[in-house]
Scaffold this motif. Structure first.
Motif, PDB file in Angstrom:
ATOM      1  N   GLU A 191      30.552  35.505  10.171  1.00  0.00           N
ATOM      2  CA  GLU A 191      29.418  34.869   9.494  1.00  0.00           C
ATOM      3  C   GLU A 191      29.866  33.751   8.565  1.00  0.00           C
ATOM      4  O   GLU A 191      29.236  32.691   8.501  1.00  0.00           O
ATOM      5  CB  GLU A 191      28.650  35.906   8.661  1.00  0.00           C
ATOM      6  CG  GLU A 191      27.404  36.393   9.271  1.00  0.00           C
ATOM      7  CD  GLU A 191      26.684  37.365   8.351  1.00  0.00           C
ATOM      8  OE1 GLU A 191      25.469  37.467   8.505  1.00  0.00           O
ATOM      9  OE2 GLU A 191      27.312  38.026   7.508  1.00  0.00           O
TER      10      GLU A 191
ATOM     11  N   ARG B 107      27.627  33.551  18.828  1.00  0.00           N
ATOM     12  CA  ARG B 107      26.350  34.281  18.829  1.00  0.00           C
ATOM     13  C   ARG B 107      26.465  35.561  19.669  1.00  0.00           C
ATOM     14  O   ARG B 107      26.017  36.631  19.261  1.00  0.00           O
ATOM     15  CB  ARG B 107      25.232  33.377  19.348  1.00  0.00           C
ATOM     16  CG  ARG B 107      23.852  33.992  19.209  1.00  0.00           C
ATOM     17  CD  ARG B 107      22.730  33.028  19.565  1.00  0.00           C
ATOM     18  NE  ARG B 107      22.930  32.340  20.824  1.00  0.00           N
ATOM     19  CZ  ARG B 107      23.193  31.033  20.957  1.00  0.00           C
ATOM     20  NH1 ARG B 107      23.304  30.269  19.892  1.00  0.00           N
ATOM     21  NH2 ARG B 107      23.357  30.485  22.144  1.00  0.00           N
ATOM     22  N   THR B 108      27.099  35.466  20.829  1.00  0.00           N
ATOM     23  CA  THR B 108      27.275  36.630  21.691  1.00  0.00           C
ATOM     24  C   THR B 108      28.125  37.694  21.005  1.00  0.00           C
ATOM     25  O   THR B 108      27.812  38.885  21.058  1.00  0.00           O
ATOM     26  CB  THR B 108      27.931  36.218  23.027  1.00  0.00           C
ATOM     27  OG1 THR B 108      27.036  35.337  23.707  1.00  0.00           O
ATOM     28  CG2 THR B 108      28.216  37.415  23.903  1.00  0.00           C
TER      29      THR B 108
ATOM     30  N   MET C  43      28.476  38.196  17.785  1.00  0.00           N
ATOM     31  CA  MET C  43      27.667  38.805  16.719  1.00  0.00           C
ATOM     32  C   MET C  43      26.680  39.815  17.307  1.00  0.00           C
ATOM     33  O   MET C  43      26.484  40.894  16.743  1.00  0.00           O
ATOM     34  CB  MET C  43      26.926  37.725  15.929  1.00  0.00           C
ATOM     35  CG  MET C  43      27.841  36.838  15.121  1.00  0.00           C
ATOM     36  SD  MET C  43      28.652  37.696  13.768  1.00  0.00           S
ATOM     37  CE  MET C  43      27.334  37.648  12.572  1.00  0.00           C
ATOM     38  N   GLU C  44      26.079  39.482  18.430  1.00  0.00           N
ATOM     39  CA  GLU C  44      25.142  40.404  19.074  1.00  0.00           C
ATOM     40  C   GLU C  44      25.852  41.669  19.551  1.00  0.00           C
ATOM     41  O   GLU C  44      25.311  42.776  19.428  1.00  0.00           O
ATOM     42  CB  GLU C  44      24.439  39.708  20.233  1.00  0.00           C
ATOM     43  CG  GLU C  44      23.463  38.639  19.785  1.00  0.00           C
ATOM     44  CD  GLU C  44      22.940  37.777  20.922  1.00  0.00           C
ATOM     45  OE1 GLU C  44      23.348  37.987  22.089  1.00  0.00           O
ATOM     46  OE2 GLU C  44      22.126  36.887  20.639  1.00  0.00           O
TER      47      GLU C  44
ATOM     48  N   ALA D 299      30.657  31.955  26.195  1.00  0.00           N
ATOM     49  CA  ALA D 299      29.914  33.139  25.748  1.00  0.00           C
ATOM     50  C   ALA D 299      30.148  34.312  26.690  1.00  0.00           C
ATOM     51  O   ALA D 299      30.376  35.446  26.253  1.00  0.00           O
ATOM     52  CB  ALA D 299      28.421  32.830  25.635  1.00  0.00           C
TER      53      ALA D 299
ATOM     54  N   ASP E 149      30.490  28.993  13.411  1.00  0.00           N
ATOM     55  CA  ASP E 149      29.182  28.404  13.663  1.00  0.00           C
ATOM     56  C   ASP E 149      28.396  29.303  14.617  1.00  0.00           C
ATOM     57  O   ASP E 149      28.720  29.396  15.803  1.00  0.00           O
ATOM     58  CB  ASP E 149      29.382  27.019  14.273  1.00  0.00           C
ATOM     59  CG  ASP E 149      28.078  26.339  14.632  1.00  0.00           C
ATOM     60  OD1 ASP E 149      26.996  26.842  14.261  1.00  0.00           O
ATOM     61  OD2 ASP E 149      28.147  25.284  15.293  1.00  0.00           O
ATOM     62  N   GLU E 150      27.368  29.962  14.111  1.00  0.00           N
ATOM     63  CA  GLU E 150      26.583  30.888  14.926  1.00  0.00           C
ATOM     64  C   GLU E 150      25.731  30.209  15.992  1.00  0.00           C
ATOM     65  O   GLU E 150      25.145  30.889  16.824  1.00  0.00           O
ATOM     66  CB  GLU E 150      25.716  31.780  14.041  1.00  0.00           C
ATOM     67  CG  GLU E 150      26.516  32.829  13.306  1.00  0.00           C
ATOM     68  CD  GLU E 150      25.644  33.842  12.601  1.00  0.00           C
ATOM     69  OE1 GLU E 150      24.819  34.490  13.273  1.00  0.00           O
ATOM     70  OE2 GLU E 150      25.790  33.972  11.379  1.00  0.00           O
ATOM     71  N   THR E 151      25.658  28.890  15.991  1.00  0.00           N
ATOM     72  CA  THR E 151      24.935  28.216  17.065  1.00  0.00           C
ATOM     73  C   THR E 151      25.794  28.119  18.329  1.00  0.00           C
ATOM     74  O   THR E 151      25.272  27.854  19.404  1.00  0.00           O
ATOM     75  CB  THR E 151      24.482  26.797  16.652  1.00  0.00           C
ATOM     76  OG1 THR E 151      25.623  26.002  16.353  1.00  0.00           O
ATOM     77  CG2 THR E 151      23.560  26.871  15.432  1.00  0.00           C
ATOM     78  N   ASN E 152      27.083  28.360  18.189  1.00  0.00           N
ATOM     79  CA  ASN E 152      27.989  28.395  19.346  1.00  0.00           C
ATOM     80  C   ASN E 152      27.670  29.652  20.150  1.00  0.00           C
ATOM     81  O   ASN E 152      27.640  30.751  19.599  1.00  0.00           O
ATOM     82  CB  ASN E 152      29.436  28.419  18.851  1.00  0.00           C
ATOM     83  CG  ASN E 152      30.436  28.455  19.977  1.00  0.00           C
ATOM     84  OD1 ASN E 152      30.365  29.300  20.860  1.00  0.00           O
ATOM     85  ND2 ASN E 152      31.393  27.562  19.918  1.00  0.00           N
ATOM     86  N   PRO E 153      27.427  29.522  21.447  1.00  0.00           N
ATOM     87  CA  PRO E 153      27.072  30.703  22.256  1.00  0.00           C
ATOM     88  C   PRO E 153      28.103  31.821  22.216  1.00  0.00           C
ATOM     89  O   PRO E 153      27.736  32.993  22.205  1.00  0.00           O
ATOM     90  CB  PRO E 153      26.936  30.139  23.671  1.00  0.00           C
ATOM     91  CG  PRO E 153      26.664  28.695  23.495  1.00  0.00           C
ATOM     92  CD  PRO E 153      27.383  28.288  22.244  1.00  0.00           C
TER      93      PRO E 153
END
Length: 84
Positions: free
Chosen positions: A51, A62-63, A65-66, A24, A55-59
């Motif tokens: 999206e 997720r980072t 996307m943020e 991440a 897999d959005e649970t992967n840090p």
């Protein structure tokens, strides 16, 4: 494969070689500067693709996307102002 897909593949391959807990941070560092230079339309396309395909649970995902969401929010706030 176009240049954007090649770059994305190369970045993801490099990240996959790193320990999971560092992915991440590495993603944030490698992507944050480049996002400023992409068009809003391209950012939205990339966001939709992430999206659908990742897999959005992967840090790291997720980072990313943020970062994209933050970049889009800044552009909305700034309107047409040049702030980069």
């Amino acid at each position: 494969m176009d240049a954007d897909d090649k770059l994305t593949s190369d970045i993801l391959a490099a990240l996959a070689c790193m320990p999971f807990e560092r992915q991440a941070e590495a993603m944030r560092d490698s992507v944050s500067t480049g996002l400023k230079h992409l068009s809003t339309q391209r950012l939205c396309e990339i966001r939709r693709r992430i999206e659908l395909e990742m897999d959005e649970t992967n840090p790291a995902v997720r980072t990313t996307m943020e970062l994209i969401d933050g970049q889009l929010a800044l552009r909305e706030i700034a309107g047409g102002a040049f702030w980069r």
